[in-house]
Design an enzyme around this catalytic site. Structure first.
Site, PDB file in Angstrom:
ATOM      1  N   CYS A 177     -57.313  32.853  -1.559  1.00  0.00           N
ATOM      2  CA  CYS A 177     -58.084  32.635  -0.332  1.00  0.00           C
ATOM      3  C   CYS A 177     -57.832  33.778   0.649  1.00  0.00           C
ATOM      4  CB  CYS A 177     -57.682  31.306   0.319  1.00  0.00           C
ATOM      5  SG  CYS A 177     -57.971  29.846  -0.694  1.00  0.00           S
ATOM      6  N   HIS A 181     -59.713  36.166   3.537  1.00  0.00           N
ATOM      7  CA  HIS A 181     -59.556  35.509   4.838  1.00  0.00           C
ATOM      8  C   HIS A 181     -58.180  35.670   5.482  1.00  0.00           C
ATOM      9  CE1 HIS A 181     -63.482  33.626   4.610  1.00  0.00           C
ATOM     10  NE2 HIS A 181     -63.210  33.187   3.400  1.00  0.00           N
ATOM     11  N   CYS A 229     -64.962  28.190  -2.507  1.00  0.00           N
ATOM     12  CA  CYS A 229     -63.999  29.291  -2.459  1.00  0.00           C
ATOM     13  C   CYS A 229     -63.278  29.415  -3.807  1.00  0.00           C
ATOM     14  CB  CYS A 229     -62.985  29.052  -1.341  1.00  0.00           C
ATOM     15  SG  CYS A 229     -61.909  30.466  -1.016  1.00  0.00           S
TER      16      CYS A 229
END
Length: 268
Positions: A177, A181, A229
């Site tokens: 992730c 991000h 995601c």
């Protein structure tokens, strides 16, 4: 309505793609969102969710008015702003979606497998009760500030687990992730990528989900967003309501502490 929205988006994005690459200061996504103003098709999911919430269903022929989302039985307003949290009756940390599943099972006798037969709608004839129920519950927290409890050991453990998952690299591309991000200023094509480790970005991003996605003609929940995601990382599907999904949500929700909820929002 859906065909009209999609046609408008096609025109907007065509114009955006035709613009000079140097025009980085403009934000086409924000521009078409602003053009919709207060109009958001998410209201139809909210209305259906309210009807489902208040309708007696299942083997026990009961509604969800007795569901405790953390602020007491029957209190829905403001509850989403304080989720995920530890629930003594379930003896686990639960987010909104997993708590709704739990309430449906205990109060109405609806088996989780039945309620989750359609986890996500397809923007057409396939509709998800969970997306509608989630939209309704979230809408009653709009304008509230995120204030997730963090006193119980299991809440703290969920946060640490969520953080570990967020930074865990895996899959054929060795992604996590955090690949997209965990740094500021990143983009994928027209889409700005929020830095979910930065409180300001986390507040803006987290508080806008669930959201109606114009390009899909569907309201999407946080469960869908996390699963998507995982899909983009080429990982197996994220199990709905799993400890991993709840932990990731806890990590993001805590990072968004103090952010004002704008969900259900409107997205590309």
């Amino acid at each position: 309505m859906r065909s009209g929205l999609l046609k408008w988006v096609a025109v907007a994005l065509t114009g955006a793609l035709a613009a000079p690459v140097a025009a980085q200061d403009s934000d086409p996504i924000a521009e078409y969102r602003a053009m919709f103003g207060d109009d958001n098709p998410a209201i139809f999911w909210e209305m259906r969710g309210e009807e489902l919430w208040k309708t007696a269903r299942g083997p026990k022929n009961a509604d969800l008015s007795g569901c405790d989302l953390g602020l007491g039985k029957g209190v829905v307003a403001g509850a989403y702003a304080q989720l995920p949290r530890y629930f003594k009756d379930a003896d686990r940390v639960q987010d909104l979606e997993s708590r709704i599943v739990w309430c449906a099972q205990t109060l109405q006798g609806i088996a989780p497998a039945e309620l989750l037969k359609i986890r996500f709608g397809n923007g057409d004839d396939q509709r998800s009760d969970m997306e509608a129920l989630t939209a309704y519950a979230v809408s009653l927290s709009k304008g509230r500030k995120m204030a997730v409890p963090f006193d119980h050991p299991k809440e703290k453990a969920a946060y640490e687990t969520g953080r570990a998952i967020f930074f865990y690299r895996a899959g054929p591309h060795d992604f996590s992730c955090s690949t997209c991000h965990a740094a500021s200023g990143k983009r994928i094509r027209l889409q700005a990528l929020p830095n979910l480790t930065d409180p300001a970005d986390a507040r803006t991003a987290y508080t806008s989900w669930p959201a109606y996605r114009i390009s899909q003609g569907e309201l999407r929940t946080m469960e869908w967003r996390l699963n998507d995601c995982f899909r983009q990382q080429r990982l197996p599907d994220l199990e709905y309501g799993s400890d991993a999904a709840i932990a990731l949500t806890m990590f993001l929700a805590r990072n968004a502490e103090g952010g004002e909820l704008t969900a259900p929002a409107l997205k590309r």
